[in-house]
Design an enzyme around this catalytic site. Structure first.
Site, PDB file in Angstrom:
ATOM      1  N   SER A 188      -5.013   4.935   5.589  1.00  0.00           N
ATOM      2  CA  SER A 188      -3.934   4.051   6.017  1.00  0.00           C
ATOM      3  C   SER A 188      -4.019   3.871   7.523  1.00  0.00           C
ATOM      4  O   SER A 188      -4.510   4.742   8.248  1.00  0.00           O
ATOM      5  CB  SER A 188      -2.585   4.682   5.648  1.00  0.00           C
ATOM      6  OG  SER A 188      -1.539   4.099   6.389  1.00  0.00           O
ATOM      7  N   CYS A 216       1.448  -8.325   4.873  1.00  0.00           N
ATOM      8  CA  CYS A 216       1.008  -6.940   4.724  1.00  0.00           C
ATOM      9  C   CYS A 216      -0.494  -6.798   4.493  1.00  0.00           C
ATOM     10  O   CYS A 216      -1.226  -7.771   4.459  1.00  0.00           O
ATOM     11  CB  CYS A 216       1.835  -6.256   3.647  1.00  0.00           C
ATOM     12  SG  CYS A 216       3.541  -5.967   4.213  1.00  0.00           S
ATOM     13  N   GLU A 247      -6.703   4.592  -0.174  1.00  0.00           N
ATOM     14  CA  GLU A 247      -6.319   5.166   1.115  1.00  0.00           C
ATOM     15  C   GLU A 247      -5.924   6.628   0.932  1.00  0.00           C
ATOM     16  O   GLU A 247      -5.211   6.967  -0.009  1.00  0.00           O
ATOM     17  CB  GLU A 247      -5.137   4.398   1.720  1.00  0.00           C
ATOM     18  CG  GLU A 247      -5.504   3.027   2.230  1.00  0.00           C
ATOM     19  CD  GLU A 247      -4.365   2.333   2.945  1.00  0.00           C
ATOM     20  OE1 GLU A 247      -4.640   1.332   3.613  1.00  0.00           O
ATOM     21  OE2 GLU A 247      -3.209   2.790   2.828  1.00  0.00           O
ATOM     22  N   ASP A 271       0.813  -1.210   0.000  1.00  0.00           N
ATOM     23  CA  ASP A 271       0.000   0.000   0.000  1.00  0.00           C
ATOM     24  C   ASP A 271       0.849   1.265   0.000  1.00  0.00           C
ATOM     25  O   ASP A 271       0.448   2.286  -0.563  1.00  0.00           O
ATOM     26  CB  ASP A 271      -0.939   0.006   1.211  1.00  0.00           C
ATOM     27  CG  ASP A 271      -2.160  -0.869   0.991  1.00  0.00           C
ATOM     28  OD1 ASP A 271      -2.053  -1.837   0.213  1.00  0.00           O
ATOM     29  OD2 ASP A 271      -3.221  -0.589   1.582  1.00  0.00           O
ATOM     30  N   LYS A 329      -3.502  -6.234   2.735  1.00  0.00           N
ATOM     31  CA  LYS A 329      -4.662  -6.980   2.230  1.00  0.00           C
ATOM     32  C   LYS A 329      -4.388  -8.468   2.123  1.00  0.00           C
ATOM     33  O   LYS A 329      -5.321  -9.262   1.949  1.00  0.00           O
ATOM     34  CB  LYS A 329      -5.083  -6.441   0.846  1.00  0.00           C
ATOM     35  CG  LYS A 329      -5.277  -4.936   0.802  1.00  0.00           C
ATOM     36  CD  LYS A 329      -6.217  -4.441   1.873  1.00  0.00           C
ATOM     37  CE  LYS A 329      -6.213  -2.936   1.978  1.00  0.00           C
ATOM     38  NZ  LYS A 329      -4.950  -2.345   2.421  1.00  0.00           N
TER      39      LYS A 329
END
Length: 555
Positions: A470, A119, A444, A78, A121
């Protein structure tokens, strides 16, 4: 054994022939076949070392008499996908990961699974798959990154994001930012604060699908490798005892997960992921449950971005088991749920002699940072189905505030205005068309929130969006507004100059308009229809549900 579907009997001679082509012996073909889903890649700092974790898992499986069979999973960083079109793909990747594991483990009927994520997802996607398949499964994550150091202080990725805003206001030079960016992420592992990845890894341990220590042992420690080896051995015990994910994930473990979410001050993304995970177990988790538990759960931790401490500090202070033990003093933790240790939550706490070792990191349950949990759920005339805010990271001045709306139809428009000094104290930056359907992909908003914080406006400016944030976001960042603008939600009726009343303690958010004006705008409102950047995102937009239900696919 489940694998006998492809290895047992006369008719499966061709299948066995293909397995022999892999170099397996006859003895190995007849042993339990354990699927090892390894999400390693060379672009995500949290995943670059997962081959090491995977080797340890395989060693553990072999030590316990199984045959490990590795297959891959995709992953999105991300941080690297932030603030460009790549972020549209992050949340959708969760469903792709779950679906692809279902495909692999059904087409090749493994007897059990070990899932290796780290991480944002990837963790929830794998947990969704585990519950959907419901075969013996254990999760072992890659572990958190260590915090960086600069000028004697701990720094992390969010420090760098906020540094951009500081450069814009003249409070930091570009040379200083260069030093910071080279100092903030010193090791492999998931980013070092209580951001989304670490939130989900901690909650995997809480739920009971990962071994004690999974949420907090740093990536670079040998203890992490030993934990991976133990996970590989333990999957054979789970197979022998036929302990499956839905034996572990129950209403009581759901309560534990949300309680720990609130006590730890986890990312607001957990409000998307936990409902999606529990949905796969046939359990409903809606926003009212989050809020009910939040009102009755003390916030015990202020880890980055809410405070100066990091996951390595939580690990040294007793980890997830320590926090659970602290909460259990007042009966806030259910002790009955089964876990992948083969023991209950209560048995684990007793066997580990779990407790808090440093009350500066984890406050006592009777002396918390606040009597309410880290996340609050707000409702009002612009969020009829709710919205969320990480109240543990909100400045006291913004807990109850009246703001002037400045409305933007995309993240890019908002960032340009913020960095162009068009936002002033008392404003509420309202970003529309960034929800699951309208984004599409529910990006995000870390860049705009970090810019607000870095420019010194965090105690005076709110950001409200149907997008998400985030886990590193701090400030009055109110997201997941539902229904979203693209679905005709009232957030789309807000115009620049409107007055928005935010009351986090009162759990409300409203635009100060009478009903007649709201109805007039509603009658005239036509949601913007964006040109879809790809066929995949078009399919996603057509099939995804609201953020208030976890942004899962329609049935």
């Amino acid at each position: 054994m489940r694998s006998k579907k492809m290895t047992g009997g006369l008719e499966k001679a061709p299948h066995r022939s293909l397995l022999y082509a892999l170099g397996l012996s006859k003895d190995e073909v007849n042993r339990p076949l354990i699927g090892i889903c390894n999400a390693a890649n060379e672009i995500i700092p949290g995943h670059v070392h997962l081959h090491t974790i995977t080797r340890a898992v395989k060693d553990g499986v072999r030590l316990a008499g199984g045959v490990p069979m590795e297959f891959p999973a995709i992953g999105v960083c991300d941080g690297l996908a932030m603030n460009h079109t790549g972020m549209r793909y992050s949340l959708p990747s969760r469903e792709i990961i779950a679906d692809s594991i279902e495909i692999m483990a059904t087409a090749h009927p493994f007897d059990a699974l070990v899932l290796i994520p780290n991480c944002d997802k990837i963790v929830p996607g794998m947990l969704m798959a585990a519950l959907r398949l419901n075969i013996p499964t254990i999760v072992i994550s890659g572990g958190p990154m260590l915090a960086g150091r600069k000028d004697g202080k701990k720094v992390d990725l969010i420090t760098v994001f906020e540094g951009v805003g500081q450069v814009k206001t003249g409070n930091m030079t570009e040379d200083e930012l260069t030093v910071l960016e080279q100092s903030a992420c010193p090791t492999c592992g998931s980013c070092s604060g209580m951001f989304t990845a670490n939130s989900m890894n901690c909650l995997s341990e809480t739920i009971g699908l990962a071994l004690p220590g999974n949420g907090t042992i740093p990536a670079v420690m040998a203890e992490r490798t030993r934990l991976a080896k133990a996970a590989g051995s333990q999957i054979m015990t789970l197979l022998e005892k036929d302990i499956k994910p839905r034996d572990i994930v129950t209403e009581k473990s759901l309560k534990n997960a949300v309680t720990m979410d609130m006590a730890l001050g986890c990312s607001t993304n957990t409000v998307l992921h936990l409902p999606a995970i529990f949905n796969e177990a046939g359990l409903k988790l809606d926003l009212t449950v989050f809020d009910e538990i939040s009102r009755n759960t003390p916030n015990l931790c202020k880890l980055s971005p809410a405070g100066p401490d990091h996951i390595e500090d939580l690990n040294a202070a007793g980890g997830i088991q320590g926090v659970m033990a602290e909460l259990s003093k007042t009966g806030r933790i259910e002790l009955d749920p089964m876990t992948v240790t083969g023991k209950t939550v209560g048995e684990n706490l007793k066997e580990l002699n779990a407790g808090v070792k440093d009350h500066k990191i984890v406050r006592p349950v009777d002396d918390p940072y606040s009597t309410e949990g880290g996340i609050a759920v707000l409702f009002g005339n612009i969020a009829e189905d709710g919205c969320v805010v990480k109240q543990s990271a909100v400045a006291p001045e913004m807990m109850k505030r009246t703001c002037n709306a400045k409305v933007f139809n995309s993240e890019e428009e908002a960032v340009e205005a913020i960095l162009g000094n068009q936002i002033v104290k008392g404003d509420a930056v309202v970003i529309l068309y960034e929800g699951p359907k309208g984004g599409p992909g529910m990006r995000e908003m870390l860049t705009p929130t970090s810019a607000i914080a870095g420019m010194g406006l965090g105690a005076d400016v709110a950001l409200i969006t149907d997008g998400r944030f985030s886990g590193g976001t701090r400030g009055a960042a109110i997201g997941h507004v539902s229904p979203e603008a693209a679905s005709g939600g009232a957030i789309g009726l807000v115009q620049t100059g409107d007055v928005i009343e935010i009351d986090i303690p009162g759990r409300s958010i409203n635009v100060k308009l009478d009903e007649a004006e709201m109805e007039k705008r509603r009658a005239e409102f036509k949601p913007i229809e964006k040109e879809m950047p790809s066929a995949f995102l078009k399919r996603y937009s057509q099939n995804v549900t609201s953020a208030s239900t976890g942004a899962i696919y329609k049935k």
